[in-house]
Design an enzyme around this catalytic site. Structure first.
Site, mmCIF file in Angstrom:
data_model
loop_
_atom_site.group_PDB
_atom_site.id
_atom_site.type_symbol
_atom_site.label_atom_id
_atom_site.label_comp_id
_atom_site.label_asym_id
_atom_site.label_seq_id
_atom_site.Cartn_x
_atom_site.Cartn_y
_atom_site.Cartn_z
ATOM 1 N N GLY A 87 38.743 -20.870 -61.126
ATOM 2 C CA GLY A 87 37.224 -22.012 -60.960
ATOM 3 C C GLY A 87 37.954 -23.165 -59.915
ATOM 4 N N GLY A 164 31.629 -10.305 -62.035
ATOM 5 C CA GLY A 164 32.586 -10.587 -61.596
ATOM 6 C C GLY A 164 33.529 -10.662 -62.524
ATOM 7 N N ARG A 246 31.561 -23.115 -67.118
ATOM 8 C CA ARG A 246 31.647 -23.982 -67.201
ATOM 9 C C ARG A 246 31.637 -24.582 -67.988
ATOM 10 N NH1 ARG A 246 36.716 -23.139 -65.826
ATOM 11 N NH2 ARG A 246 37.571 -24.016 -63.991
ATOM 12 N N ASP A 270 33.666 -21.877 -75.105
ATOM 13 C CA ASP A 270 35.353 -22.066 -74.738
ATOM 14 C C ASP A 270 35.003 -23.100 -73.743
ATOM 15 O OD1 ASP A 270 37.762 -21.958 -74.623
ATOM 16 O OD2 ASP A 270 38.085 -20.997 -73.226
ATOM 17 N N HIS A 294 38.986 -24.999 -74.710
ATOM 18 C CA HIS A 294 38.627 -24.395 -73.196
ATOM 19 C C HIS A 294 40.420 -23.396 -73.259
ATOM 20 C CE1 HIS A 294 37.678 -24.868 -68.445
ATOM 21 N NE2 HIS A 294 38.720 -23.451 -68.619
ATOM 22 N N ILE A 295 40.837 -21.988 -73.801
ATOM 23 C CA ILE A 295 41.048 -21.960 -74.041
ATOM 24 C C ILE A 295 41.353 -19.937 -73.495
ATOM 25 C CG2 ILE A 295 42.745 -23.060 -75.615
ATOM 26 C CD1 ILE A 295 41.659 -20.034 -77.550
ATOM 27 N N GLY A 296 40.260 -20.251 -72.337
ATOM 28 C CA GLY A 296 40.183 -18.512 -71.429
ATOM 29 C C GLY A 296 41.608 -17.874 -71.417
ATOM 30 N N SER A 297 42.721 -18.754 -70.483
ATOM 31 C CA SER A 297 43.211 -18.380 -69.702
ATOM 32 C C SER A 297 44.980 -18.797 -70.308
ATOM 33 C CB SER A 297 43.633 -18.680 -68.571
ATOM 34 O OG SER A 297 43.751 -20.389 -68.289
HETATM 35 O O1 3PY Z 1 40.874 -20.835 -64.348
HETATM 36 C C1 3PY Z 1 40.186 -21.491 -64.826
HETATM 37 O O2 3PY Z 1 39.027 -21.650 -64.049
HETATM 38 C C2 3PY Z 1 39.697 -21.149 -66.557
HETATM 39 O O3 3PY Z 1 39.039 -22.232 -66.422
HETATM 40 C C3 3PY Z 1 40.402 -20.601 -66.998
HETATM 41 O O4 3PY Z 1 40.321 -19.892 -68.429
#
Ligand code: 3PY
Length: 329
Positions: A87, A164, A246, A270, A294-297
């Protein structure tokens, strides 16, 4: 080799893998502070303002906004901002564009990890982990045959907003779950959708047909508050909203009302607005919500890949080569 060009890394927790790439080519300055939370807004601000004059690149390791003040302090030699995220809504794109500063992000390398979190949130909400964990903590298990029943992913309709890298990775991961139907919406049909067995529909159709609705779109003026009172009202009573994009994609007041009144079944987030979500936020009082910070990555491998990609974008930009993952070039 003299490393005449200076690069600033905005936080003290940028992975060593990325630092290594940068240090091979440049003189690297790094903030002593973390660029998140309270410190990110106070101590780190002063530190960055002191370090940035004369730097040719800024590696941005957070979702805090990149301010005009910081860009002003940098000076005209600043060529690139490399955000260590997919993002880039926090990157002040118009300001970078006006100044002719390049911008890169780190898409794709995090799609698998973020998609895993989307699936985890689907399971966590469908099987009511918030309520069930609470029972375990209280030592009061409601083990009756009909107590705290959840919903099946098998046979369900999963709708993805944004098809995507992340949206597609979610569908790939769900293929073993015997999902009944995959739908997606976005600006246009995607060639990959056919092989993935996903049908292109408009947003209204997606809202009215989905049992699980997954938000995997970037935050833009068009997608801000895409989930609001009106769109929530179109969703099924048993619908589960998942957000790995987001927080600002969702009107949280409207979501609270919909969950409280059981207009939809549950939500798994998340991402929230703000982050961190205050511990007394009303969303946290609901049993039918499952929230992660916010632990996605946030896996070792993914964060390493993001760091290396961000560093390589800087190397390319400062050597006059095309960016690997450009946002602004
Ligand atoms: O990389 C991003 O934009 C993220 O929010 C990863 O969780």
């Amino acid at each position: 080799m003299t490393k005449s060009l200076k690069v600033l890394v905005s936080s003290n927790d940028f992975p060593e893998s990325g630092m290594h790439v940068l240090k091979e080519h440049f003189t690297v300055l790094q903030s002593r502070y973390i660029n998140f939370g309270e410190e990110g807004l106070t101590k780190n601000r002063e530190e960055l303002l002191n370090l940035i004059p004369g730097c040719s690149a800024l590696v941005w390791v957070s979702h805090h906004p990149i301010t005009k003040e910081l860009l002003d302090r940098a000076g005209p030699q600043l060529k690139i901002v490399s955000t260590v995220s997919a993002g880039y809504n926090h990157c002040n794109v118009p300001e970078l564009k006006a100044r002719g500063i390049k911008l890169s992000n780190t898409p794709n390398v995090l799609s698998a990890a973020v998609a895993e979190i989307a699936v985890a949130l689907m399971l966590g909400t469908a099987r009511r982990f918030t309520e069930n964990l609470d029972q375990v903590r209280r030592g009061e298990w409601e083990i009756g045959f009909q107590k705290v029943l959840g919903q099946d992913i098998a046979g369900s309709t999963v709708g993805i907003v944004g098809f995507g890298g992340i949206g597609q990775a979610v569908v790939k991961r769900l293929h073993g779950f015997e999902v009944g139907k995959f739908l997606y919406t976005g600006h246009r049909e995607k060639p990959e959708a056919k092989d993935l067995g996903a049908e292109f529909v408009n947003l209204d159709t997606l809202l009215t047909r989905s049992d699980f609705l997954v938000l995997a779109v970037p935050l833009t003026d068009e997608t801000r508050l895409i989930i609001n009172k009106t769109t929530l009202a179109k969703m099924k009573k048993n619908a589960i909203l998942i957000n790995v994009g987001r927080g600002e994609l969702v009107d949280q007041d409207a979501l609270y009302d919909a969950l409280k009144n059981k207009d939809i079944y549950a939500a798994g987030l998340d991402v929230t607005s703000p982050e961190p979500l205050p511990k007394d936020h009303k969303l946290l009082t609901l049993p039918n919500i499952f929230i992660l910070p916010h632990i996605g990555s946030a896996t070792v491998g993914t964060r390493d890949s993001m760091a290396v990609l961000a560093a390589k974008n800087v190397v390319n930009a400062l050597n006059g080569k095309p960016l690997l993952t450009p946002v602004l070039e």
